[in-house]
Write a protein that holds these residues in place. Structure first.
Motif, PDB file in Angstrom:
ATOM      1  N   TYR A 194     -13.303   7.568  69.905  1.00 16.27           N
ATOM      2  CA  TYR A 194     -12.036   8.159  69.477  1.00 16.27           C
ATOM      3  C   TYR A 194     -12.149   9.677  69.470  1.00 16.27           C
ATOM      4  O   TYR A 194     -11.267  10.382  69.966  1.00 16.27           O
ATOM      5  CB  TYR A 194     -11.646   7.638  68.095  1.00 16.27           C
ATOM      6  CG  TYR A 194     -10.491   8.388  67.484  1.00 16.27           C
ATOM      7  CD1 TYR A 194      -9.179   8.115  67.887  1.00 16.27           C
ATOM      8  CD2 TYR A 194     -10.699   9.380  66.530  1.00 16.27           C
ATOM      9  CE1 TYR A 194      -8.113   8.817  67.348  1.00 16.27           C
ATOM     10  CE2 TYR A 194      -9.643  10.085  65.985  1.00 16.27           C
ATOM     11  CZ  TYR A 194      -8.344   9.803  66.395  1.00 16.27           C
ATOM     12  OH  TYR A 194      -7.300  10.498  65.869  1.00 16.27           O
ATOM     13  N   ARG A 229     -14.253  11.596  71.105  1.00 20.49           N
ATOM     14  CA  ARG A 229     -14.383  12.119  72.458  1.00 20.49           C
ATOM     15  C   ARG A 229     -13.027  12.130  73.164  1.00 20.49           C
ATOM     16  O   ARG A 229     -12.677  13.100  73.841  1.00 20.49           O
ATOM     17  CB  ARG A 229     -15.385  11.295  73.256  1.00 20.49           C
ATOM     18  CG  ARG A 229     -15.628  11.917  74.631  1.00 20.49           C
ATOM     19  CD  ARG A 229     -16.684  11.232  75.409  1.00 20.49           C
ATOM     20  NE  ARG A 229     -16.238   9.877  75.680  1.00 20.49           N
ATOM     21  CZ  ARG A 229     -16.997   8.958  76.245  1.00 20.49           C
ATOM     22  NH1 ARG A 229     -18.226   9.244  76.560  1.00 20.49           N
ATOM     23  NH2 ARG A 229     -16.530   7.758  76.485  1.00 20.49           N
ATOM     24  N   LYS A 230     -12.247  11.083  72.990  1.00 18.02           N
ATOM     25  CA  LYS A 230     -10.921  11.016  73.605  1.00 18.02           C
ATOM     26  C   LYS A 230     -10.025  12.122  73.057  1.00 18.02           C
ATOM     27  O   LYS A 230      -9.336  12.818  73.807  1.00 18.02           O
ATOM     28  CB  LYS A 230     -10.280   9.655  73.342  1.00 18.02           C
ATOM     29  CG  LYS A 230      -8.919   9.503  73.974  1.00 18.02           C
ATOM     30  CD  LYS A 230      -8.343   8.130  73.682  1.00 18.02           C
ATOM     31  CE  LYS A 230      -6.935   8.035  74.256  1.00 18.02           C
ATOM     32  NZ  LYS A 230      -6.281   6.791  73.916  1.00 18.02           N
ATOM     33  N   LYS A 231     -10.075  12.304  71.742  1.00 16.12           N
ATOM     34  CA  LYS A 231      -9.257  13.337  71.106  1.00 16.12           C
ATOM     35  C   LYS A 231      -9.651  14.723  71.614  1.00 16.12           C
ATOM     36  O   LYS A 231      -8.789  15.548  71.918  1.00 16.12           O
ATOM     37  CB  LYS A 231      -9.410  13.254  69.590  1.00 16.12           C
ATOM     38  CG  LYS A 231      -8.509  14.186  68.835  1.00 16.12           C
ATOM     39  CD  LYS A 231      -8.638  13.979  67.338  1.00 16.12           C
ATOM     40  CE  LYS A 231      -7.746  14.964  66.622  1.00 16.12           C
ATOM     41  NZ  LYS A 231      -7.778  14.823  65.197  1.00 16.12           N
ATOM     42  N   SER A 277     -11.057  15.460  74.498  1.00 21.58           N
ATOM     43  CA  SER A 277     -10.679  15.615  75.904  1.00 21.58           C
ATOM     44  C   SER A 277      -9.176  15.857  76.050  1.00 21.58           C
ATOM     45  O   SER A 277      -8.749  16.555  76.962  1.00 21.58           O
ATOM     46  CB  SER A 277     -11.094  14.401  76.718  1.00 21.58           C
ATOM     47  OG  SER A 277     -10.336  13.271  76.372  1.00 21.58           O
ATOM     48  N   GLU A 278      -8.383  15.314  75.141  1.00 27.43           N
ATOM     49  CA  GLU A 278      -6.938  15.542  75.171  1.00 27.43           C
ATOM     50  C   GLU A 278      -6.571  16.969  74.751  1.00 27.43           C
ATOM     51  O   GLU A 278      -5.580  17.521  75.186  1.00 27.43           O
ATOM     52  CB  GLU A 278      -6.216  14.530  74.280  1.00 27.43           C
ATOM     53  CG  GLU A 278      -6.238  13.120  74.807  1.00 27.43           C
ATOM     54  CD  GLU A 278      -5.723  12.097  73.817  1.00 27.43           C
ATOM     55  OE1 GLU A 278      -5.426  12.464  72.647  1.00 27.43           O
ATOM     56  OE2 GLU A 278      -5.621  10.923  74.196  1.00 27.43           O
ATOM     57  N   GLU A 279      -7.416  17.561  73.902  1.00 26.62           N
ATOM     58  CA  GLU A 279      -7.159  18.905  73.411  1.00 26.62           C
ATOM     59  C   GLU A 279      -7.591  19.974  74.408  1.00 26.62           C
ATOM     60  O   GLU A 279      -7.116  21.098  74.370  1.00 26.62           O
ATOM     61  CB  GLU A 279      -7.893  19.130  72.085  1.00 26.62           C
ATOM     62  CG  GLU A 279      -7.337  18.313  70.948  1.00 26.62           C
ATOM     63  CD  GLU A 279      -8.155  18.453  69.675  1.00 26.62           C
ATOM     64  OE1 GLU A 279      -9.179  19.175  69.665  1.00 26.62           O
ATOM     65  OE2 GLU A 279      -7.761  17.835  68.672  1.00 26.62           O
ATOM     66  N   GLN A 280      -8.491  19.639  75.339  1.00 25.72           N
ATOM     67  CA  GLN A 280      -8.961  20.609  76.314  1.00 25.72           C
ATOM     68  C   GLN A 280      -7.937  20.768  77.421  1.00 25.72           C
ATOM     69  O   GLN A 280      -7.320  19.806  77.842  1.00 25.72           O
ATOM     70  CB  GLN A 280     -10.296  20.153  76.895  1.00 25.72           C
ATOM     71  CG  GLN A 280     -11.399  20.160  75.877  1.00 25.72           C
ATOM     72  CD  GLN A 280     -12.708  19.625  76.455  1.00 25.72           C
ATOM     73  OE1 GLN A 280     -12.780  19.237  77.611  1.00 25.72           O
ATOM     74  NE2 GLN A 280     -13.738  19.617  75.633  1.00 25.72           N
TER      75      GLN A 280
END
Length: 118
Positions: free
Chosen positions: A108, A110-112, A114-117
């Motif tokens: 979770y 890591r996904k969060k 990657s979405e912020e980058q």
């Protein structure tokens, strides 16, 4: 737990525990320490796992060879084996359920990230 699996793997491979250690650049005294309850370093576990053809997680008592380690969806996905290796000493006392919960949290996060980058 580690020592018992180590001995079992040595028997399966047809080598003595001392010889297996020596073939991996380890001393015979390391085997005695493991017999007395010491746990090898993460690098040593990885080296021995490769030598025996098993995962580091299996060698530390986590999975059975041939069984799926996790429900990883892609090669970049975090697996239970990666998790156990990274947190070897801290995670040894955790239940499989606790490890799975932490693994899900890591996915979770890591996904969060990657979405912020951009």
């Amino acid at each position: 737990m580690f020592y018992d699996l180590y001995i079992q793997l040595c028997v399966q491979k047809g080598v003595s525990p001392s010889r297996a250690a020596e073939e991996n650049g380890l001393s015979r005294t390391a085997v005695v320490k493991w017999k007395n309850g010491s746990t090898p370093s993460g690098a040593t576990v990885q080296k021995l796992a490769a030598y025996f053809g098993v995962t580091a997680d299996y060698l530390m008592g986590g999975t059975v060879p041939g069984d799926p380690v996790s429900t990883a969806q892609s090669p970049d996905d975090i697996t239970c084996d990666d998790f156990t290796y990274a947190l070897l000493n801290e995670s040894r006392q955790l239940t499989d359920r606790d490890k799975q919960m932490l693994l899900e949290m890591a996915r979770y996060m890591r996904k969060k990230l990657s979405e912020e980058q951009p």
